[in-house]
Write an enzyme that holds these catalytic residues in place. Structure first.
Site, short mmCIF file in Angstrom:
data_model
loop_
_atom_site.label_atom_id
_atom_site.label_comp_id
_atom_site.label_asym_id
_atom_site.label_seq_id
_atom_site.Cartn_x
_atom_site.Cartn_y
_atom_site.Cartn_z
NE ARG A 62 -9.66 38.72 -28.54
CZ ARG A 62 -9.83 39.39 -29.81
NH1 ARG A 62 -8.97 39.43 -30.51
NH2 ARG A 62 -11.02 40.15 -29.88
CB ALA A 70 5.84 31.81 -38.45
CG HIS A 89 6.87 30.82 -34.12
ND1 HIS A 89 7.30 29.32 -34.06
CD2 HIS A 89 7.09 31.27 -35.24
CE1 HIS A 89 7.87 29.13 -35.07
NE2 HIS A 89 7.63 30.14 -36.03
#
Length: 168
Positions: free
Chosen positions: A104, A151, A134
């Site tokens: 973003r 993660a 991830h």
């Protein structure tokens, strides 16, 4: 009908300009490019990609199938794997993004950074060699050089009144 015909004409024109500059567009009839998008030599764009705004794709980079890129800079030798969304971000040379990543506004990835599957960033600076492989959200933060973000990590320093910057 006429508007659709003009849109198709402009897309073909942008695709031809990209290929004349040395980019490879796989199935160019499926790719949407704004007129001002620029490509370095040997950049590759896979089918069903949309690149708009003042975007650039560096030499030797590959943008995977189904990606959406808006007003962003993608450096040289970058791999943007399929189905990523990149908006108002900078991706440094040699970085790997995705698949299924979202960068973003305000994201700045340094050289050789890896942002993997289902990672979202906002106003995040990842320094050279940092990795978030991830299932991670990195917002309003700085991630140090060669840091490995595991993660499930979330940087969201909000005290109920305002957001605060996180430095890792």
């Amino acid at each position: 009908l006429e508007l659709a015909e003009v849109d198709a004409l402009l897309r073909r024109r942008a695709a031809r300009a990209a290929m004349a500059a040395g980019a490879t567009l796989i199935r160019p009839e499926t790719i949407t490019l704004d007129e001002g998008v620029t490509f370095g030599p040997d950049a590759v764009v896979e089918p069903f990609v949309t690149i708009t705004g003042a975007s650039s794709v560096g030499s030797g980079s590959r943008v995977g199938q189904g990606c959406v890129v808006h007003a962003s800079t993608i450096g040289a030798n970058v791999s943007v794997r399929p189905y990523c969304v990149i908006e108002r971000a900078v991706v440094g040379d040699g970085a790997v993004v995705g698949p299924f990543a979202r960068l973003r506004e305000g994201t700045d990835l340094g050289p050789s950074v890896h942002v993997g599957n289902f990672v979202e960033t906002k106003k995040a600076r990842l320094h050279a060699g940092a990795k978030a492989n991830h299932l991670t959200y990195l917002g309003d933060c700085s991630i140090g050089q060669r840091t490995n973000v595991g993660a499930g990590v979330i940087t969201c320093n909000d005290d109920g009144y305002g957001k605060h910057f996180t430095d890792v």
